[in-house]
Design a protein around this motif. Structure first.
Motif, PDB file in Angstrom:
ATOM      1  N   SER A  37       0.873  -1.201  -0.028  1.00 47.51           N
ATOM      2  CA  SER A  37      -0.165   0.073   0.046  1.00 47.51           C
ATOM      3  C   SER A  37       0.832   1.114   0.035  1.00 47.51           C
ATOM      4  CB  SER A  37      -0.879  -0.102   1.187  1.00 47.51           C
ATOM      5  OG  SER A  37      -0.223   0.052   2.417  1.00 47.51           O
ATOM      6  N   TRP A  38       0.354   2.289  -0.450  1.00 50.34           N
ATOM      7  CA  TRP A  38       0.881   3.611  -0.448  1.00 50.34           C
ATOM      8  C   TRP A  38      -0.158   4.553  -0.215  1.00 50.34           C
ATOM      9  CZ3 TRP A  38       1.647   0.712  -4.892  1.00 50.34           C
ATOM     10  CH2 TRP A  38       1.000   1.018  -5.926  1.00 50.34           C
ATOM     11  N   GLY A  39       0.332   5.678   0.423  1.00 49.34           N
ATOM     12  CA  GLY A  39      -0.578   6.940   0.659  1.00 49.34           C
ATOM     13  C   GLY A  39      -1.071   7.785  -0.311  1.00 49.34           C
ATOM     14  N   CYS A  40      -2.109   8.298  -0.218  1.00 45.61           N
ATOM     15  CA  CYS A  40      -2.594   9.393  -1.191  1.00 45.61           C
ATOM     16  C   CYS A  40      -1.837  10.569  -0.773  1.00 45.61           C
ATOM     17  CB  CYS A  40      -4.031   9.446  -1.067  1.00 45.61           C
ATOM     18  SG  CYS A  40      -5.235   7.970  -0.970  1.00 45.61           S
ATOM     19  N   ASP A  41      -1.784  11.492  -2.001  1.00 50.83           N
ATOM     20  CA  ASP A  41      -0.915  12.798  -1.888  1.00 50.83           C
ATOM     21  C   ASP A  41      -1.961  13.606  -1.137  1.00 50.83           C
ATOM     22  OD1 ASP A  41       0.607  11.817  -3.738  1.00 50.83           O
ATOM     23  OD2 ASP A  41      -0.277  12.644  -5.359  1.00 50.83           O
ATOM     24  N   VAL A 101      -5.576   6.207  -9.329  1.00 49.51           N
ATOM     25  CA  VAL A 101      -4.252   5.639  -9.049  1.00 49.51           C
ATOM     26  C   VAL A 101      -3.616   4.632  -9.902  1.00 49.51           C
ATOM     27  CG1 VAL A 101      -2.661   4.478  -7.284  1.00 49.51           C
ATOM     28  CG2 VAL A 101      -4.382   5.862  -6.551  1.00 49.51           C
ATOM     29  N   ARG A 102      -2.263   4.882 -10.341  1.00 47.47           N
ATOM     30  CA  ARG A 102      -1.809   4.049 -11.166  1.00 47.47           C
ATOM     31  C   ARG A 102      -0.908   3.151 -10.576  1.00 47.47           C
ATOM     32  NH1 ARG A 102      -2.375   2.993 -16.409  1.00 47.47           N
ATOM     33  NH2 ARG A 102      -0.389   3.361 -17.048  1.00 47.47           N
ATOM     34  N   ALA A 103      -0.724   1.760 -10.825  1.00 46.24           N
ATOM     35  CA  ALA A 103       0.008   0.745 -10.153  1.00 46.24           C
ATOM     36  C   ALA A 103       0.504  -0.065 -11.251  1.00 46.24           C
ATOM     37  CB  ALA A 103      -0.766  -0.041  -9.255  1.00 46.24           C
ATOM     38  N   ALA A 104       1.465  -0.901 -10.963  1.00 44.34           N
ATOM     39  CA  ALA A 104       2.142  -1.839 -11.901  1.00 44.34           C
ATOM     40  C   ALA A 104       2.285  -3.247 -11.296  1.00 44.34           C
ATOM     41  CB  ALA A 104       3.602  -1.392 -12.486  1.00 44.34           C
ATOM     42  N   ALA A 105       2.120  -4.106 -11.883  1.00 43.09           N
ATOM     43  CA  ALA A 105       2.309  -5.439 -11.736  1.00 43.09           C
ATOM     44  C   ALA A 105       3.542  -5.945 -12.223  1.00 43.09           C
ATOM     45  CB  ALA A 105       1.402  -6.547 -12.187  1.00 43.09           C
ATOM     46  N   ARG A 106       4.571  -6.150 -11.323  1.00 46.91           N
ATOM     47  CA  ARG A 106       5.982  -6.767 -11.641  1.00 46.91           C
ATOM     48  C   ARG A 106       6.019  -8.164 -11.805  1.00 46.91           C
ATOM     49  NH1 ARG A 106      11.572  -4.890  -9.198  1.00 46.91           N
ATOM     50  NH2 ARG A 106      12.964  -6.026 -10.879  1.00 46.91           N
ATOM     51  N   HIS A 159       6.742  -4.974 -16.550  1.00 46.24           N
ATOM     52  CA  HIS A 159       5.696  -3.998 -15.655  1.00 46.24           C
ATOM     53  C   HIS A 159       4.309  -3.812 -16.372  1.00 46.24           C
ATOM     54  CE1 HIS A 159       9.009  -3.239 -12.929  1.00 46.24           C
ATOM     55  NE2 HIS A 159       9.680  -3.068 -14.111  1.00 46.24           N
ATOM     56  N   ASP A 160       3.384  -4.292 -15.740  1.00 44.47           N
ATOM     57  CA  ASP A 160       1.803  -4.299 -16.412  1.00 44.47           C
ATOM     58  C   ASP A 160       1.365  -3.221 -15.621  1.00 44.47           C
ATOM     59  OD1 ASP A 160       2.500  -6.220 -18.367  1.00 44.47           O
ATOM     60  OD2 ASP A 160       1.502  -7.768 -17.175  1.00 44.47           O
ATOM     61  N   CYS A 161       1.328  -1.974 -16.110  1.00 42.05           N
ATOM     62  CA  CYS A 161       0.573  -0.801 -15.520  1.00 42.05           C
ATOM     63  C   CYS A 161      -0.779  -0.908 -15.706  1.00 42.05           C
ATOM     64  CB  CYS A 161       0.896   0.653 -15.940  1.00 42.05           C
ATOM     65  SG  CYS A 161       2.785   0.770 -15.664  1.00 42.05           S
ATOM     66  N   PHE A 162      -1.586  -0.441 -14.656  1.00 43.61           N
ATOM     67  CA  PHE A 162      -3.341  -0.513 -14.788  1.00 43.61           C
ATOM     68  C   PHE A 162      -3.698   0.728 -13.822  1.00 43.61           C
ATOM     69  CE2 PHE A 162      -2.115  -3.267 -11.229  1.00 43.61           C
ATOM     70  CZ  PHE A 162      -2.694  -2.907 -10.242  1.00 43.61           C
ATOM     71  N   THR A 196       7.321 -15.637 -12.892  1.00 45.22           N
ATOM     72  CA  THR A 196       6.899 -15.211 -11.423  1.00 45.22           C
ATOM     73  C   THR A 196       6.546 -14.009 -11.262  1.00 45.22           C
ATOM     74  OG1 THR A 196       9.097 -16.654 -10.999  1.00 45.22           O
ATOM     75  CG2 THR A 196       8.212 -15.247  -9.185  1.00 45.22           C
ATOM     76  N   PHE A 197       5.236 -13.942 -10.402  1.00 46.70           N
ATOM     77  CA  PHE A 197       4.786 -12.375 -10.038  1.00 46.70           C
ATOM     78  C   PHE A 197       5.626 -12.172  -8.836  1.00 46.70           C
ATOM     79  CE2 PHE A 197       1.965  -9.795  -7.910  1.00 46.70           C
ATOM     80  CZ  PHE A 197       1.077  -9.175  -8.977  1.00 46.70           C
ATOM     81  N   VAL A 198       6.284 -10.909  -9.154  1.00 45.48           N
ATOM     82  CA  VAL A 198       7.140 -10.183  -8.135  1.00 45.48           C
ATOM     83  C   VAL A 198       6.185  -9.448  -7.177  1.00 45.48           C
ATOM     84  CG1 VAL A 198       9.129  -8.892  -7.924  1.00 45.48           C
ATOM     85  CG2 VAL A 198       9.122 -10.336  -9.797  1.00 45.48           C
ATOM     86  N   GLY A 199       5.510  -8.470  -7.480  1.00 46.16           N
ATOM     87  CA  GLY A 199       4.686  -7.842  -6.778  1.00 46.16           C
ATOM     88  C   GLY A 199       4.037  -6.394  -7.409  1.00 46.16           C
ATOM     89  N   ILE A 200       3.487  -5.553  -6.436  1.00 49.27           N
ATOM     90  CA  ILE A 200       2.912  -4.343  -6.944  1.00 49.27           C
ATOM     91  C   ILE A 200       3.548  -3.193  -6.459  1.00 49.27           C
ATOM     92  CG2 ILE A 200       0.628  -2.932  -6.656  1.00 49.27           C
ATOM     93  CD1 ILE A 200       0.074  -5.446  -8.268  1.00 49.27           C
ATOM     94  N   TYR A 201       3.666  -2.139  -7.550  1.00 48.43           N
ATOM     95  CA  TYR A 201       4.605  -0.830  -7.254  1.00 48.43           C
ATOM     96  C   TYR A 201       3.688   0.110  -7.768  1.00 48.43           C
ATOM     97  CZ  TYR A 201       7.756  -4.709  -6.155  1.00 48.43           C
ATOM     98  OH  TYR A 201       8.472  -5.628  -5.685  1.00 48.43           O
ATOM     99  N   LYS A 202       4.343   1.281  -7.486  1.00 46.02           N
ATOM    100  CA  LYS A 202       3.739   2.450  -8.250  1.00 46.02           C
ATOM    101  C   LYS A 202       4.126   2.461  -9.579  1.00 46.02           C
ATOM    102  CE  LYS A 202       3.688   5.912  -4.383  1.00 46.02           C
ATOM    103  NZ  LYS A 202       4.041   6.983  -3.894  1.00 46.02           N
ATOM    104  N   CYS A 203       3.284   3.011 -10.636  1.00 42.18           N
ATOM    105  CA  CYS A 203       3.792   3.184 -11.845  1.00 42.18           C
ATOM    106  C   CYS A 203       4.064   4.441 -12.409  1.00 42.18           C
ATOM    107  CB  CYS A 203       2.529   2.555 -12.696  1.00 42.18           C
ATOM    108  SG  CYS A 203       2.483   2.361 -14.525  1.00 42.18           S
TER     109      CYS A 203
END
Length: 114
Positions: free
Chosen positions: A37-41, A70-75, A85-88, A107-114
């Motif tokens: 998770s990450w915080g909103c601006d 919010v834009r996120a990426a699956a690594r 990095h599949d951004c959504f 291998t699914f690595v994780g979710i990050y900011k895109c």
């Protein structure tokens, strides 16, 4: 309201449902459950993600408490070590899920900011 199962019946049903109907030690997932998770601006609100990496696909559940998209990426890493990095996008106030196909050798690595 009529009670369908007694306490003993519920326990027996629960145990019966938790026993696989096939031999072997197959599991529904490869890795441990994970969260990010990450915080909103300019806010104390957050966007939250949870997922359990699977053998071929991984479903990511999300909940966007931010007041904006919010834009996120699956690594995802393939068998050769190449990383994609599949951004959504997740609309403001939206809670749902998205499925990623990494293949049997990925291998699914994780979710990050895109």
């Amino acid at each position: 309201m009529k009670k369908v199962l007694s306490k003993t019946g519920v326990v027996a049903l629960t145990i019966a449902l938790s026993i696989p109907a096939f031999g072997g030690s197959a599991q529904a997932f490869d890795g441990p459950a994970a969260k990010n998770s990450w915080g909103c601006d300019n806010s104390s609100k957050r966007v939250n993600f949870s997922y359990t990496p699977g053998t071929v696909t991984t479903t990511v559940y999300y909940n966007n408490h931010c007041s904006y998209t919010v834009r996120a990426a699956a690594r995802i890493e393939n068998k050769d070590g190449a990383i994609s990095h599949d951004c959504f996008s997740i609309p403001a106030g939206n809670s749902s899920h998205i499925k990623f196909q990494q293949g049997a050798l990925g291998t699914f690595v994780g979710i990050y900011k895109c």
